[in-house]
Design an enzyme around this catalytic site. Structure first.
Site, PDB file in Angstrom:
ATOM      1  N   PHE A  69      38.529  26.910  39.397  1.00  0.00           N
ATOM      2  CA  PHE A  69      39.819  27.032  40.084  1.00  0.00           C
ATOM      3  C   PHE A  69      39.735  28.195  41.064  1.00  0.00           C
ATOM      4  CE2 PHE A  69      44.155  28.257  40.955  1.00  0.00           C
ATOM      5  CZ  PHE A  69      44.740  27.019  41.189  1.00  0.00           C
TER       6      PHE A  69
ATOM      7  N   ASP B  31      34.197  34.836  42.053  1.00  0.00           N
ATOM      8  CA  ASP B  31      35.659  34.883  42.014  1.00  0.00           C
ATOM      9  C   ASP B  31      36.048  35.555  40.696  1.00  0.00           C
ATOM     10  OD1 ASP B  31      38.328  34.315  41.485  1.00  0.00           O
ATOM     11  OD2 ASP B  31      38.261  32.283  42.306  1.00  0.00           O
TER      12      ASP B  31
ATOM     13  N   LYS C 129      45.473  38.856  41.306  1.00  0.00           N
ATOM     14  CA  LYS C 129      46.192  38.960  40.032  1.00  0.00           C
ATOM     15  C   LYS C 129      46.486  40.392  39.585  1.00  0.00           C
ATOM     16  CE  LYS C 129      45.179  34.396  38.126  1.00  0.00           C
ATOM     17  NZ  LYS C 129      46.519  33.853  37.993  1.00  0.00           N
TER      18      LYS C 129
END
Ligand SMILES: Cc1ncc(COP(=O)(O)O)c(C=O)c1O
Length: 401
Positions: free
Chosen positions: A139, A224, A253
């Protein structure tokens, strides 16, 4: 009398694009690892805004830094320098051992920038060197390039044509990657630990072998760490656990503890692929977000803070394994490291139901890909709080056994 939450559900239904499969609570405020809904009900929060609230809710130094910066300068454009941005970039460069940082506003934007700079870097070597290889089950975000990078076809349905030049391999399968790479490969882009796809860690020196293949083909390794970074694995960058260094790492985040931010960090050599005007953002790296990031960057990398993540994470994983022993017909596997943990259920039939029942009993947890209970709590949680959540989960699971 109508309850306040019912009014909000109705307003949302009438006016919000229906993309979120929301749980039926209206959160109002929080403190540490706890949050309260608008009716005053207390929850222990083991989702932390999906790996965002790393310092917990209402962490005073973060609140103070944001309030102080808001009173000075919230935004001023990247046409000018600011002290918070310069400080945050310097800290990321020092922590990563890479060369330069760039700030955006979200994870997708960080990855979009990473893909773009990798392509630009490769183009200068050979205009046909544009292939980006990512992993199935990954993702990477919701913009067109990042949802194309995301190896889950259901996210891509109906929005094509998609950007060209992306290929997919199975995570942890080094032979498949080797067969797919050539001198046309611009970059391999992987989550250091797959989060949304169900919490999968790299096995058998996978990342070291990926690093070697990238070196062989002069391709960049993009990691990532939007979900797995910022201390969550027990190291500030999860790649430190696996003995390698990427050419580009992306963060978002938890980087500013809840204030929107994203970042890509690159080697000096890669940074030079961008010249003034090649990339930019209005909001990215504004002084408000960077003031918040500086609090996170002064706190999370501390040895004691990281050590606590490892210790509480190991305790948590052990307790999840004990639950698996207790409910072998319900829990198939426990995975993860530090405070990114998953418990795969034997069936996708009751994942959401379990989450809803935990919510009912005052615990916020998450289920990803329909059947992996995922725990990505604030990084400040204690063993007692782990017990509190797992007692609730135990009670809920007993209804299904
Ligand atoms: C590994 C990873 N990359 C990228 C993203 C996208 O981040 P954002 O939602 O901030 O765009 C996410 C979000 O869940 C993520 O987990």
């Amino acid at each position: 009398m109508r309850r306040k939450d019912q009014e909000i559900f109705a307003a949302d239904k009438a006016s919000y694009v229906p993309v979120f499969n929301r749980y039926k609570i209206v959160l109002d405020h929080g403190e540490g690892a706890y949050a309260w809904d608008i009716n005053g009900k207390k929850y222990i929060d083991f989702l932390g805004g999906i790996a965002v609230n790393v310092l917990g809710h209402n962490y005073k130094p973060l609140v103070d830094a944001v309030a102080k910066q808001a009173g000075k300068l919230i935004h001023c454009s990247n046409l000018y320098y600011t002290q918070p941005q310069a400080a945050a970039a310097a800290k990321l460069v020092e922590l990563s051992g890479l060369g330069k940082a760039f700030f955006g506003n979200s994870g997708a934007e960080a990855n979009e920038g990473a893909i773009k700079i990798a392509r630009k870097y490769a183009h200068a070597i050979n205009p046909e060197k544009s292939q980006i290889i990512t992993a199935w089950n990954s993702f990477h975000g919701r913009t067109l390039a990042t949802l194309t990078a995301t190896g889950q076809p259901h996210y891509q349905e109906g929005v094509g044509p998609l950007p060209a030049g992306f290929d997919y391999v199975h995570y942890n399968d080094i032979e498949e990657l080797e067969s797919m790479m050539s001198d046309k490969t611009a970059a391999v882009m992987l989550e250091t630990i797959q989060g949304e796809g169900g919490v999968y860690t790299p096995e058998n020196d996978y990342l070291k072998k990926v690093r070697a293949l990238c070196d062989k083909h002069h391709a960049l390794l993009i990691l990532d760490e939007i979900q797995a970074g910022i201390g969550r694995s027990g190291k500030f960058f999860a790649y430190e656990k696996y003995g390698i260094k990427p050419d580009i790492v992306t963060l978002a985040k938890g980087l500013a503890g809840g204030v929107p931010i994203g970042a890509f960090i690159v080697t000096d050599e890669v940074a030079n692929a961008f010249k003034p005007g090649d990339h930019g953002t209005t909001f990215g790296g504004n002084p408000l977000a960077c003031a918040a990031a500086n609090v996170v960057l002064d706190t999370v990398p501390e040895e004691d803070f990281l050590h606590n993540i490892e210790e509480v994470g190991a305790y948590f994983k052990g307790k999840l394994e004990a639950l698996q022993d207790k409910y072998p017909t319900l829990i198939k596997e426990v995975r993860g490291t530090g405070l990114i943990l998953g418990a795969e259920l034997t069936s996708a039939d009751y994942g959401r139901d379990i989450v809803n029942n935990c919510l009912e009993k005052g615990a916020i947890i998450n289920c990803t890909v329909g059947k992996v209970l995922r725990f990505i709590p604030p990084l400040i949680i204690t063993k007692e709080q782990v017990d509190e959540v797992l007692d609730i989960l135990d009670g809920v699971l007993s209804q299904y056994a």
